[in-house]
Each structure stands twice: as structure tokens, then as C-alpha cells.
Enzyme design. Structure first.
Site, mmCIF file in Angstrom:
data_model
loop_
_atom_site.group_PDB
_atom_site.id
_atom_site.type_symbol
_atom_site.label_atom_id
_atom_site.label_comp_id
_atom_site.label_asym_id
_atom_site.label_seq_id
_atom_site.Cartn_x
_atom_site.Cartn_y
_atom_site.Cartn_z
ATOM 1 N N ARG A 1 100.385 18.724 -80.031
ATOM 2 C CA ARG A 1 99.456 18.208 -79.032
ATOM 3 C C ARG A 1 100.267 17.864 -77.783
ATOM 4 O O ARG A 1 101.457 17.569 -77.867
ATOM 5 C CB ARG A 1 98.742 16.967 -79.550
ATOM 6 C CG ARG A 1 97.908 17.183 -80.817
ATOM 7 C CD ARG A 1 97.278 15.866 -81.265
ATOM 8 N NE ARG A 1 96.414 16.038 -82.428
ATOM 9 C CZ ARG A 1 96.807 15.892 -83.690
ATOM 10 N NH1 ARG A 1 98.068 15.558 -83.953
ATOM 11 N NH2 ARG A 1 95.971 16.075 -84.689
ATOM 12 N N LYS B 1 98.271 11.573 -84.588
ATOM 13 C CA LYS B 1 97.147 10.650 -84.517
ATOM 14 C C LYS B 1 97.186 9.681 -85.689
ATOM 15 O O LYS B 1 97.511 10.051 -86.809
ATOM 16 C CB LYS B 1 95.827 11.420 -84.527
ATOM 17 C CG LYS B 1 95.534 12.170 -83.237
ATOM 18 C CD LYS B 1 94.148 12.794 -83.273
ATOM 19 C CE LYS B 1 93.801 13.453 -81.948
ATOM 20 N NZ LYS B 1 92.461 14.061 -81.960
ATOM 21 N N HIS C 1 95.868 22.584 -74.061
ATOM 22 C CA HIS C 1 95.388 22.464 -75.441
ATOM 23 C C HIS C 1 95.096 23.834 -76.037
ATOM 24 O O HIS C 1 95.207 24.031 -77.249
ATOM 25 C CB HIS C 1 94.147 21.583 -75.499
ATOM 26 C CG HIS C 1 93.714 21.247 -76.894
ATOM 27 N ND1 HIS C 1 94.491 20.508 -77.762
ATOM 28 C CD2 HIS C 1 92.591 21.560 -77.593
ATOM 29 C CE1 HIS C 1 93.867 20.375 -78.918
ATOM 30 N NE2 HIS C 1 92.716 21.005 -78.842
ATOM 31 N N ARG D 1 97.968 25.201 -78.073
ATOM 32 C CA ARG D 1 98.016 24.710 -79.467
ATOM 33 C C ARG D 1 96.986 25.443 -80.311
ATOM 34 O O ARG D 1 97.263 25.835 -81.454
ATOM 35 C CB ARG D 1 97.764 23.203 -79.485
ATOM 36 C CG ARG D 1 97.528 22.582 -80.875
ATOM 37 C CD ARG D 1 97.408 21.077 -80.725
ATOM 38 N NE ARG D 1 96.618 20.464 -81.767
ATOM 39 C CZ ARG D 1 97.097 20.021 -82.940
ATOM 40 N NH1 ARG D 1 98.367 20.166 -83.222
ATOM 41 N NH2 ARG D 1 96.290 19.440 -83.822
ATOM 42 N N HIS E 1 96.440 17.864 -89.224
ATOM 43 C CA HIS E 1 95.042 17.547 -89.507
ATOM 44 C C HIS E 1 94.930 16.803 -90.839
ATOM 45 O O HIS E 1 95.608 17.163 -91.809
ATOM 46 C CB HIS E 1 94.198 18.817 -89.577
ATOM 47 C CG HIS E 1 93.947 19.439 -88.247
ATOM 48 N ND1 HIS E 1 93.566 20.753 -88.089
ATOM 49 C CD2 HIS E 1 94.032 18.924 -86.997
ATOM 50 C CE1 HIS E 1 93.416 21.014 -86.800
ATOM 51 N NE2 HIS E 1 93.689 19.921 -86.130
ATOM 52 N N TYR F 1 88.732 24.116 -86.242
ATOM 53 C CA TYR F 1 89.628 24.159 -85.084
ATOM 54 C C TYR F 1 90.093 25.576 -84.790
ATOM 55 O O TYR F 1 90.155 26.004 -83.646
ATOM 56 C CB TYR F 1 90.830 23.265 -85.373
ATOM 57 C CG TYR F 1 91.759 23.060 -84.206
ATOM 58 C CD1 TYR F 1 92.802 23.932 -83.971
ATOM 59 C CD2 TYR F 1 91.584 21.994 -83.338
ATOM 60 C CE1 TYR F 1 93.661 23.759 -82.897
ATOM 61 C CE2 TYR F 1 92.434 21.799 -82.272
ATOM 62 C CZ TYR F 1 93.478 22.690 -82.060
ATOM 63 O OH TYR F 1 94.308 22.500 -81.001
#
Length: 309
Positions: free
Chosen positions: A162, A185, A255, A258, A281, A290
Site C-alpha cells: 500500500r 492495517k 493504488h 498494487r 488481507h 480485490y
């Protein structure tokens, strides 16, 4: 706004946010968003119910009250996607409060967010992605800035990072090895293999940068023109310039690099679970959506990853 919130709930909200920051390593941005989302919900209830409810009163919230909240948000222009995110924050807080105080907050926890169609950036073709990486630094006013932009682009496309993860690298990550330890994240860590091309691109930038980056273990590797942390908007601007030069669509964003990393790996026969780990993820379903590959190809890879007994 806080005056319309019951003091006990305001204190509970503060405790919840503190827990998220301390135990779940939530970012400052996430904590601000959660605080706003839950506060807005509690302020709505105070207006809707004619008084600020306390923790116990939340157990008396009805489905009609929750529908009124959702309708209120939509009426003021909140998108279905944003509303789903806001309701998720409210549910997270309610779940924590229910466990802490022994409350039955089933009505809040069972509220359904509006359906929305998840929009994802379209992947670039392999040729277009390579062209972006090769040319993104050619319009820079200084060699070190060009090398910086190339290094960031290679990390996004070559490692699937990211933008926040790439810009979050610090001098502590130097000298580069064959892999990177990435904090993604929710503070979750993962190990990402570092391609030789990515390592070389970062090393060239570090060599050209006008600051002794390798000596500053706490400072970010990627810097702006004045030496401060690189603003992601500058990466987006560099991407915009190169896509105009290459005639690429507006969907060619940082983005999207990615996204292209994952899509191209899948198209080449990559294992879905391995790609899930590389992307960071939490669930396989996120990776499925995704990467946005065609259903037939996705099912073929999924069946290889999960053979029937």
C-alpha cells in the site's frame, strides 16, 4: 457535539478508542474516523430520542430507531459505502460496550448497512505497468526525486505494498535485505519478499538523496523536497504526469499498481492464499474481490488452494 452525548457514553467512547490504539494498534487516522462515526451516531440518538441516552438506554433502541439513523445519513448525502463504514464503527463500539457492561445491544449489532457496489481500480496491463515504473521518474526536476518516485512505484507494483506502507518505511529498514517486515492495517505484520529490482531502486534513491537517510533510524526513507516525510499526494501527482504521457486512463493511480501486482500474479497462476498473505488481507474473500479476475480463473485457483478431500 460532545455536549449532546451522555457523559458515561462519552467516557466509554474514550476508553474504547484508547483500547483500539493500545491493543489493536489502530492508526491515528482510523481512531479519528471511528470517533467521528460513533459520536455522530450518539448525537443523532440524542436528537431523535429527545435526550442523550446513557449506556443502559442503548439496549432499548429499536429497529425503527436504527432505520431512522440510516435514513438520516442518506438524506444528508452520505454514500452507501461511507454509511456501511460508519455503521461498522458503531457496531464495533456497541459490541465492546455490550461485553464490558453486559448489555443486550442486539438491535444495533443486527442493523444492516445498505448494499453498495464495491469499486476497485482497474489493473494496468503488464506492459503499461512496466512503462509506468520505467518513466515515472523522467519528468522530475532533480535526479534524486526521480529516483525516489521510481523506488516507490517499484515497491507498489513489485511488492504489492500500500502507498502508506511504502511511505512508512524508515531508516530502521536499511540496509535492505531479501524481505521487508511490513506493518499493515490494524498493526498486523507480514513478511514481503523484496525483488532485486526493488532493492536496487531504493538503494539508488538512498544514495542520491541529499539527506543521510541510512543514519536516521527513526525517520522515513522517502522524503519530500524539503526533507520532511513524503506526502502521498506527490506520488499521485507523479503518477498523473506519467499516465498523461503514456495515454493511460485516470484509473492508473498509485493504488492501481498494487492492484496490478495481485492481478498479474493471479493471471500467471499464483496461489490465491499466498497472494492474500503478500497483500496483507485478513480474509481470502477480500483478495477474491480485490483482484477482480474472471470467475472461471478465480475458481480454478481457489480449487487448487482448497482441494476437495
Amino acid at each position: 457535539m460532545t455536549l449532546a452525548i451522555n457523559p458515561a457514553l462519552r467516557e466509554a467512547l474514550s476508553d474504547w478508542l484508547e483500547r483500539l490504539g493500545a491493543l489493536d494498534a489502530a492508526s491515528a487516522h482510523t481512531l479519528r474516523a471511528y470517533s467521528t462515526d460513533v459520536s455522530d451516531f450518539l448525537v443523532f440518538l440524542a436528537t431523535h430520542l429527545g435526550g442523550a441516552p446513557g449506556p443502559g438506554a442503548l439496549a432499548s433502541i429499536t429497529q425503527a430507531d436504527m432505520r431512522a439513523f440510516l435514513a438520516h445519513e442518506r438524506a444528508r448525502g452520505v454514500s452507501a459505502r461511507t454509511l456501511a463504514r460508519r455503521l461498522s464503527a458503531v457496531k464495533s463500539f456497541a459490541r465492546w460496550l455490550a461485553e464490558r457492561d453486559g448489555l443486550d445491544l442486539t438491535v444495533i449489532l443486527s442493523a444492516r448497512a445498505p448494499r453498495y457496489r464495491r469499486s476497485l481500480p482497474r489493473a494496468l496491463s503488464p506492459d503499461a505497468a512496466r512503462a509506468v515504473v520505467e518513466q515515472i521518474g523522467q519528468t522530475s526536476r532533480a535526479d534524486w526525486i526521480g529516483a525516489r518516485d521510481v523506488a516507490v512505484a517499484v515497491l507498489l507494483y513489485g511488492c504489492g505494498l500500500r502507498i502508506s506502507e511504502a511511505l512508512g518505511l524508515t531508516g530502521a529498514d536499511l540496509p535492505l535485505q531479501d524481505s521487508l517486515r511490513i506493518r499493515g492495517k490494524g498493526g498486523k505484520e507480514r513478511i514481503v519478499p523484496l525483488l532485486p529490482a526493488a532493492r536496487q531502486a531504493v538503494e539508488r534513491y538512498v544514495e542520491l538523496a541529499p539527506w543521510p537517510i541510512a543514519d536516521d533510524r527513526a525517520a522515513p526513507i522517502f522524503r519530500g523536497a524539503r526533507g520532511g516525510p513524503l506526502n502521498p499526494r506527490l506520488v499521485a501527482r507523479a503518477m498523473e504526469q506519467v499516465r498523461h504521457g503514456l495515454g493511460l486512463p485516470a484509473s492508473a493511480t498509485p493504488h492501481a499498481l498494487r492492484h496490478s501486482f495481485a492481478t498479474h500474479l493471479l493471471a500467471a497462476g499464483g496461489d490465491l492464499r499466498a497472494i492474500q498473505k503478500l497483500l496483507g488481507h485478513a480474509s481470502l474473500s477480500t483478495t477474491q474481490v480485490y483482484t477482480s479476475v474472471d470467475t472461471a480463473r478465480l475458481m480454478e485457483i481457489y480449487q487448487k488452494a482448497h482441494p476437495r478431500a
